[in-house]
Design a protein around this motif. Structure first.
Motif, PDB file in Angstrom:
ATOM      1  N   ASN A   1       0.889  -1.081  -0.577  1.00 45.61           N
ATOM      2  CA  ASN A   1       0.106  -0.047   0.085  1.00 45.61           C
ATOM      3  C   ASN A   1       0.975   1.199   0.100  1.00 45.61           C
TER       4      ASN A   1
ATOM      5  N   ALA B   1      -8.100   0.008  -3.527  1.00 43.01           N
ATOM      6  CA  ALA B   1      -8.163  -1.688  -3.671  1.00 43.01           C
ATOM      7  C   ALA B   1      -7.832  -2.047  -3.465  1.00 43.01           C
ATOM      8  N   VAL B   2      -6.128  -2.022  -2.949  1.00 44.53           N
ATOM      9  CA  VAL B   2      -5.766  -3.044  -2.353  1.00 44.53           C
ATOM     10  C   VAL B   2      -6.030  -3.317  -0.427  1.00 44.53           C
TER      11      VAL B   2
ATOM     12  N   VAL C   1      -8.897  -2.235   1.073  1.00 40.95           N
ATOM     13  CA  VAL C   1     -10.047  -2.762   1.242  1.00 40.95           C
ATOM     14  C   VAL C   1      -9.509  -4.377   0.998  1.00 40.95           C
ATOM     15  N   ALA C   2      -8.893  -4.500  -0.418  1.00 37.38           N
ATOM     16  CA  ALA C   2      -9.043  -6.262  -0.843  1.00 37.38           C
ATOM     17  C   ALA C   2      -8.439  -6.854   0.475  1.00 37.38           C
ATOM     18  N   PHE C   3      -7.119  -6.264   0.988  1.00 33.25           N
ATOM     19  CA  PHE C   3      -6.337  -7.345   1.728  1.00 33.25           C
ATOM     20  C   PHE C   3      -7.041  -7.156   3.494  1.00 33.25           C
TER      21      PHE C   3
ATOM     22  N   GLY D   1     -10.183  -5.366   4.587  1.00 24.20           N
ATOM     23  CA  GLY D   1     -11.854  -5.368   4.415  1.00 24.20           C
ATOM     24  C   GLY D   1     -12.233  -3.764   4.388  1.00 24.20           C
ATOM     25  N   TRP D   2     -13.346  -3.801   5.067  1.00 24.60           N
ATOM     26  CA  TRP D   2     -13.916  -2.529   4.642  1.00 24.60           C
ATOM     27  C   TRP D   2     -14.155  -1.755   6.340  1.00 24.60           C
TER      28      TRP D   2
ATOM     29  N   GLY E   1      -9.027  -1.398   6.509  1.00 20.95           N
ATOM     30  CA  GLY E   1      -8.346  -1.160   4.804  1.00 20.95           C
ATOM     31  C   GLY E   1      -8.460  -0.010   4.735  1.00 20.95           C
TER      32      GLY E   1
ATOM     33  N   LEU F   1      -0.492 -11.806  -0.845  1.00 21.39           N
ATOM     34  CA  LEU F   1      -1.718 -12.553  -1.408  1.00 21.39           C
ATOM     35  C   LEU F   1      -1.214 -14.128  -0.854  1.00 21.39           C
TER      36      LEU F   1
END
Length: 115
Positions: free
Chosen positions: A9, A57-58, A60-62, A64-65, A68, A113
Protein backbone atom coordinates in the motif's frame (compact mmCIF):
# COMPACT_ATOMS: atom_id res chain seq x y z
CA UNK A 1 -2.46 -5.76 9.22
CA UNK A 2 0.53 -7.50 7.76
CA UNK A 3 3.72 -5.60 7.03
CA UNK A 4 3.67 -6.85 3.43
CA UNK A 5 0.22 -5.41 2.77
CA UNK A 6 1.32 -2.14 4.32
CA UNK A 7 4.46 -2.16 2.17
CA UNK A 8 2.38 -2.80 -0.93
CA UNK A 9 0.00 0.00 0.00
CA UNK A 10 2.82 2.43 0.83
CA UNK A 11 4.69 1.80 -2.42
CA UNK A 12 1.57 2.20 -4.53
CA UNK A 13 0.62 5.37 -2.68
CA UNK A 14 4.12 6.79 -3.00
CA UNK A 15 4.29 6.14 -6.75
CA UNK A 16 0.83 7.61 -7.23
CA UNK A 17 1.50 10.77 -5.24
CA UNK A 18 4.86 11.21 -6.95
CA UNK A 19 3.11 11.02 -10.33
CA UNK A 20 0.58 13.61 -9.22
CA UNK A 21 3.34 15.88 -7.94
CA UNK A 22 5.34 15.54 -11.16
CA UNK A 23 2.25 16.43 -13.19
CA UNK A 24 2.47 19.94 -11.73
CA UNK A 25 4.66 22.26 -13.76
CA UNK A 26 6.70 23.56 -10.82
CA UNK A 27 7.66 20.13 -9.52
CA UNK A 28 8.22 18.78 -13.02
CA UNK A 29 10.61 21.65 -13.69
CA UNK A 30 12.47 20.94 -10.44
CA UNK A 31 12.83 17.24 -11.26
CA UNK A 32 13.40 17.35 -15.03
CA UNK A 33 14.62 20.94 -15.60
CA UNK A 34 11.96 21.40 -18.31
CA UNK A 35 8.30 22.31 -18.43
CA UNK A 36 5.82 19.46 -18.44
CA UNK A 37 4.26 18.94 -21.87
CA UNK A 38 0.46 18.80 -21.69
CA UNK A 39 0.29 15.17 -22.75
CA UNK A 40 2.83 14.07 -20.14
CA UNK A 41 1.11 16.08 -17.41
CA UNK A 42 -2.23 14.51 -18.31
CA UNK A 43 -0.70 11.02 -18.34
CA UNK A 44 0.99 11.58 -14.99
CA UNK A 45 -2.25 12.88 -13.51
CA UNK A 46 -4.18 9.88 -14.80
CA UNK A 47 -1.51 7.46 -13.52
CA UNK A 48 -1.52 9.19 -10.14
CA UNK A 49 -5.26 8.92 -9.63
CA UNK A 50 -5.25 5.34 -10.88
CA UNK A 51 -2.51 4.53 -8.37
CA UNK A 52 -4.48 6.09 -5.54
CA UNK A 53 -7.53 4.03 -6.48
CA UNK A 54 -5.34 0.91 -6.73
CA UNK A 55 -3.94 1.54 -3.27
CA UNK A 56 -7.50 1.88 -1.92
CA UNK A 57 -8.46 -1.37 -3.65
CA UNK A 58 -5.44 -3.14 -2.14
CA UNK A 59 -6.24 -1.87 1.35
CA UNK A 60 -9.89 -2.88 1.15
CA UNK A 61 -9.15 -6.24 -0.50
CA UNK A 62 -6.64 -7.31 2.13
CA UNK A 63 -7.96 -5.58 5.25
CA UNK A 64 -11.71 -5.30 4.55
CA UNK A 65 -13.94 -2.27 4.83
CA UNK A 66 -13.50 -2.10 8.61
CA UNK A 67 -9.76 -1.38 8.63
CA UNK A 68 -8.84 -0.97 4.94
CA UNK A 69 -9.71 2.73 4.60
CA UNK A 70 -7.84 3.49 7.83
CA UNK A 71 -4.72 1.77 6.52
CA UNK A 72 -5.17 3.51 3.17
CA UNK A 73 -5.29 6.98 4.74
CA UNK A 74 -2.24 6.13 6.87
CA UNK A 75 -0.31 4.92 3.83
CA UNK A 76 -1.27 8.03 1.87
CA UNK A 77 -0.09 10.21 4.73
CA UNK A 78 3.26 8.45 5.02
CA UNK A 79 3.78 8.47 1.26
CA UNK A 80 2.84 12.15 1.03
CA UNK A 81 5.38 12.99 3.73
CA UNK A 82 8.10 11.19 1.79
CA UNK A 83 7.12 12.97 -1.45
CA UNK A 84 7.23 16.35 0.29
CA UNK A 85 10.65 15.63 1.81
CA UNK A 86 12.06 14.52 -1.54
CA UNK A 87 10.58 17.53 -3.35
CA UNK A 88 11.98 19.87 -0.72
CA UNK A 89 15.52 18.54 -0.50
CA UNK A 90 16.22 16.28 -3.51
CA UNK A 91 13.62 16.91 -6.24
CA UNK A 92 15.65 15.05 -8.86
CA UNK A 93 15.45 11.87 -6.76
CA UNK A 94 11.64 11.77 -6.89
CA UNK A 95 11.35 10.16 -10.31
CA UNK A 96 13.85 7.33 -9.67
CA UNK A 97 12.35 6.72 -6.23
CA UNK A 98 8.84 6.47 -7.67
CA UNK A 99 10.04 4.16 -10.43
CA UNK A 100 11.79 1.98 -7.82
CA UNK A 101 8.61 1.81 -5.74
CA UNK A 102 6.66 0.04 -8.47
CA UNK A 103 8.90 -3.07 -8.69
CA UNK A 104 8.97 -3.17 -4.90
CA UNK A 105 5.17 -3.27 -4.94
CA UNK A 106 5.28 -6.12 -7.46
CA UNK A 107 7.69 -8.02 -5.22
CA UNK A 108 5.46 -7.52 -2.17
CA UNK A 109 2.25 -8.54 -3.99
CA UNK A 110 2.78 -12.33 -4.14
CA UNK A 111 3.86 -12.44 -0.51
CA UNK A 112 0.84 -10.38 0.53
CA UNK A 113 -1.43 -12.74 -1.39
CA UNK A 114 -0.02 -15.73 0.51
CA UNK A 115 -0.50 -14.21 3.94
Amino acid sequence: MTPLVLTLNLTLSFAALAALALSLDRHHRDAFLTRAPRARARTLRLAGWAGILASLAVAVAFEGWNFGPVQWIGALTGAALLVVVLLSYRPRWLRPAALAALPLALVALPFALRG
